[in-house]
Design an enzyme around this catalytic site. Structure first.
Site, PDB file in Angstrom:
ATOM      1  N   SER A 123      -5.081   5.695   0.063  1.00 55.60           N
ATOM      2  CA  SER A 123      -5.131   4.713   1.152  1.00 55.60           C
ATOM      3  C   SER A 123      -5.396   3.312   0.625  1.00 55.60           C
ATOM      4  CB  SER A 123      -6.239   5.092   2.144  1.00 55.60           C
ATOM      5  OG  SER A 123      -7.505   5.103   1.503  1.00 55.60           O
ATOM      6  N   HIS A 144       1.179   8.007   2.612  1.00 53.37           N
ATOM      7  CA  HIS A 144      -0.164   7.852   3.165  1.00 53.37           C
ATOM      8  C   HIS A 144      -0.226   8.362   4.599  1.00 53.37           C
ATOM      9  CE1 HIS A 144      -3.536   4.979   4.671  1.00 53.37           C
ATOM     10  NE2 HIS A 144      -4.023   6.170   4.328  1.00 53.37           N
ATOM     11  N   GLU A 156       2.696   6.089   6.068  1.00 57.04           N
ATOM     12  CA  GLU A 156       3.167   4.931   5.315  1.00 57.04           C
ATOM     13  C   GLU A 156       3.850   5.416   4.040  1.00 57.04           C
ATOM     14  OE1 GLU A 156       0.211   1.236   6.287  1.00 57.04           O
ATOM     15  OE2 GLU A 156      -0.626   2.808   5.011  1.00 57.04           O
ATOM     16  N   ASN A 194      -4.332  -0.919   6.754  1.00 56.87           N
ATOM     17  CA  ASN A 194      -5.663  -1.338   6.312  1.00 56.87           C
ATOM     18  C   ASN A 194      -5.748  -2.826   6.019  1.00 56.87           C
ATOM     19  OD1 ASN A 194      -7.205   0.996   6.550  1.00 56.87           O
ATOM     20  ND2 ASN A 194      -6.440   1.812   4.607  1.00 56.87           N
TER      21      ASN A 194
END
Length: 505
Positions: A123, A144, A156, A194
Site C-alpha cells: 500500500s 493493491h 489499484e 492514500n
C-alpha cells in the site's frame, strides 16, 4: 493481454487478513489457489476462517452450500514456498518492509516460470524499488487491494518504471473478471487513494487544532452535509491512529516534506498516548462500555421568519432556495451578487475568506456564511460561521430560516473555508495534481476515491459540479488567509479555469 484463464493457478503469500481475503477473491472467481505463509499451520487456519465466513453467507441465503464447498475446495494450504512453482500469478501480501519483499521477489523469480506475474499488494512501497535488481523487473506489478478484500471493490494496478504495460493490462482485466473495479496508477507515494485522501483527515484535524468546533460537530458536518459515510475522527478511530499517522508520515517524507501532507500534532499525541482508536478502546472518542458519545453542537432559534430575498444566483447552493419555498417561505428574487437576505442577516456561501474579512471587504453587515453541502435538497445539517460584527438577532434570523428548510445548524468559529468546502476543495486540488503528474486519469482518480474509500462523489467530478472557478477562488483565499503553500492551487486547476474547461471534459 487478456485476463488470466480461470484454470490458472494463483498463489498468495501471507495468510493474514489481507492475504486470506485476496485468496478468497481469487477462489470465488474460479481459480485454484495456493495459500502460503512461513508460519506453520497459518495457511490452513486462514482457509478454515474463510470457510466459516462463507458459512455465514450460506446462513443468510447469500451463497449456496454447493458454492461454498466449491470455493473452499479450490483453496489449498501449502507449507513450502517451492509448491508455488506452477503458479501463473503470485500475489505477495507480507509485511510492509522493502528489503523483506525484495528478498521474496528474488526468490520467486528463480522459483517460478518466466511468464509468471509477480504482484505486490503493498500500500505504500515503490513498485520501482521492489523490482530493482531483479533479472526481469518488468514482471513486477502492484495489485493493491483494500481491506476487507472480498467486500471492497477497488484494486489499484500499480506500474513501476520497468513494469510491462501488457502485464499491467492483463492484471487490470483479471481484477475486472474477479468482480473488482480496477484503476491504473503510477508508482508514486500513496498511489491514488492514500495520496488523494490525505486532505480529508488533514483539514478536520486542522479545524480541531484551531478550535473551529469539536470532533462530534465536525464529524456530523462531514456526514450530514458532505455526504461522507464517516467524519475524519470516526474514520481514523476505526482505521487506527498508528496506521493512519504512519501513512501520512510516509507520504509527507516521500514528498520531501511538502506541507500539503504535513502530519498532525494532535494525531501524534494520540499515538504517543496509545490512544489508537477502537482497537485500544480510546481515540478521539471513548469506546469503553457505557461511554457516552458526545453530540454535535446545534443552534436553535425562535425567531419568526416568513420570507427571504435572494439576490442573484447562489450557485451550487441554489437548490436551497427551492427547499425554502417548498417549506412555505415566501421567496422574493432580484438581481444581485449571490446572497440571501432574511431580516437583518445576509447569508452567503463561503468563498474561503474569513467571514469578518468578507464582511469588511464587500460591505456586508451582519454576514453569515454557510458551508458546502453535497446536495442541498437532501442535507440534514449545515455549518455556519458569522462575522465578528454580526449581531445575535441577525444570526438567529439566519438560523431560523435554515431551520424552516428542515436543516440542523451547527456553528463554526470564523474559519476560512468552513469545513466541507475547504475539505472538498483540497481533495479536488490533490486529485488535480495527481492527474497533472500522470499518476492516474481523472476518471480513475474519481473511481478510486468512490470505490476505495466510499466518497459520495469523486473529488474531480464534485469540483466540476461546484464550478472550478469557485474551487480555485476558495483555494486562493485559503492560501492568502494562512500564508502557506499547503493551499496552493494545482497548475491543472488554474489551466482548466483559464481554458473554461472541467476536469471531466
Amino acid at each position: 493481454m487478456p485476463a488470466l484463464n480461470a484454470s490458472a493457478t494463483v498463489a498468495v503469500i501471507g495468510a493474514g487478513a489481507m492475504g486470506a481475503g485476496i485468496a478468497q477473491v481469487a477462489a470465488q472467481a474460479g481459480h485454484p489457489v495456493k495459500l502460503y505463509d512461513n508460519r506453520p499451520g497459518a495457511s490452513a487456519q486462514a482457509i478454515d476462517g474463510i470457510d466459516r465466513q462463507l458459512g455465514r453467507l450460506v446462513e443468510k441465503n447469500k451463497l449456496t452450500a454447493e458454492a461454498r464447498a466449491a470455493i473452499v475446495a479450490r483453496l489449498q494450504p501449502v507449507e513450502a514456498i517451492e509448491a508455488l512453482a506452477d503458479a501463473s500469478l503470485v500475489i505477495e501480501a507480507i509485511v510492509e518492509n522493502l528489503e523483506v519483499k525484495r528478498g521474496l521477489l528474488r526468490q520467486l523469480e528463480d522459483l517460478c516460470s518466466a511468464d509468471c506475474i509477480l504482484a505486490s499488494n503493498t500500500s505504500s512501497l515503490s513498485i520501482t524499488s521492489l523490482a530493482a535488481g531483479l533479472k526481469h523487473p518488468g514482471r513486477v506489478i502492484g495489485m493493491h487491494f483494500f481491506n476487507p478484500a472480498p467486500l471492497m471493490a477497488l484494486v489499484e494496478i500499480v506500474s513501476g518504471l520497468a513494469s510491462d504495460r501488457a502485464l499491467a493490462e492483463g492484471l487490470y482485466e483479471t481484477a475486472k473478471a474477479w468482480g473488482k473495479q480496477p484503476v491504473h496508477t503510477k508508482s508514486t507515494p500513496g498511489f491514488i487513494v492514500n495520496r488523494v485522501a490525505r486532505p480529508f483527515y488533514a483539514e478536520s484535524l486542522r479545524l480541531l487544532q484551531e478550535g473551529a468546533a469539536g470532533c462530534a460537530t465536525l464529524d456530523a458536518l462531514m456526514r450530514d452535509a458532505g455526504g461522507f459515510r464517516m467524519g475524519a475522527f470516526e474514520l481514523t478511530d476505526l482505521i487506527g491512529h498508528d496506521v493512519n499517522y504512519a501513512v501520512t508520515c510516509s507520504v509527507f517524507d516521500a514528498y520531501y516534506g511538502d506541507f500539503r501532507f504535513q502530519p498532525s500534532l494532535i494525531q501524534k499525541e494520540l499515538v504517543d498516548a496509545g490512544r489508537l482508536g477502537r482497537k485500544s478502546g480510546h481515540g478521539f472518542y471513548s469506546y469503553a462500555e457505557g461511554a457516552e458519545r458526545p453530540q454535535p453542537v446545534e443552534l436553535s432559534s425562535d425567531a419568526s421568519v416568513e420570507s427571504c430575498v435572494v439576490e442573484g444566483s447562489l450557485g451550487v447552493a441554489e437548490p436551497l432556495v427551492q427547499r425554502l419555498a417548498d417549506a412555505g417561505v415566501k421567496v422574493v428574487r432580484r438581481d444581485g451578487s449571490g446572497v440571501l437576505r432574511v431580516g437583518d442577516a445576509v447569508i452567503a456561501l463561503s468563498d474561503g475568506r474569513l467571514a469578518s474579512q468578507r464582511s469588511r471587504e464587500d460591505g456586508m453587515a451582519n454576514l453569515v456564511l454557510i458551508d458546502l453541502a453535497l446536495d442541498y435538497t437532501k442535507a440534514i445539517r449545515l455549518g455556519i460561521a458569522c462575522a465578528a460584527s454580526t449581531c445575535e438577532a441577525a444570526r438567529d434570523q439566519a438560523v431560523a430560516l435554515l431551520q424552516r428548510a428542515g436543516l440542523k445548524v451547527s456553528p463554526l468559529s470564523d474559519i476560512p473555508g468552513l469545513a466541507v468546502l475547504r475539505t472538498v476543495a483540497m481533495l479536488a486540488n490533490e486529485g488535480a495534481d495527481a492527474v497533472l503528474q500522470g499518476v492516474g486519469s481523472a476518471g480513475d482518480i474519481d473511481l478510486a476515491m468512490r470505490a476505495g474509500v466510499n466518497y459520495p462523489q469523486g473529488p474531480l467530478a464534485w469540483a466540476d459540479a461546484i464550478g472550478l472557478p469557485v474551487v480555485l477562488r476558495t483555494l486562493e483565499n485559503l492560501q492568502a488567509a494562512y500564508g502557506e503553500e499547503r493551499y496552493r492551487p494545482s497548475l491543472l486547476l488554474r489551466r482548466q479555469v483559464a481554458e473554461g474547461r472541467n476536469f471531466r471534459d
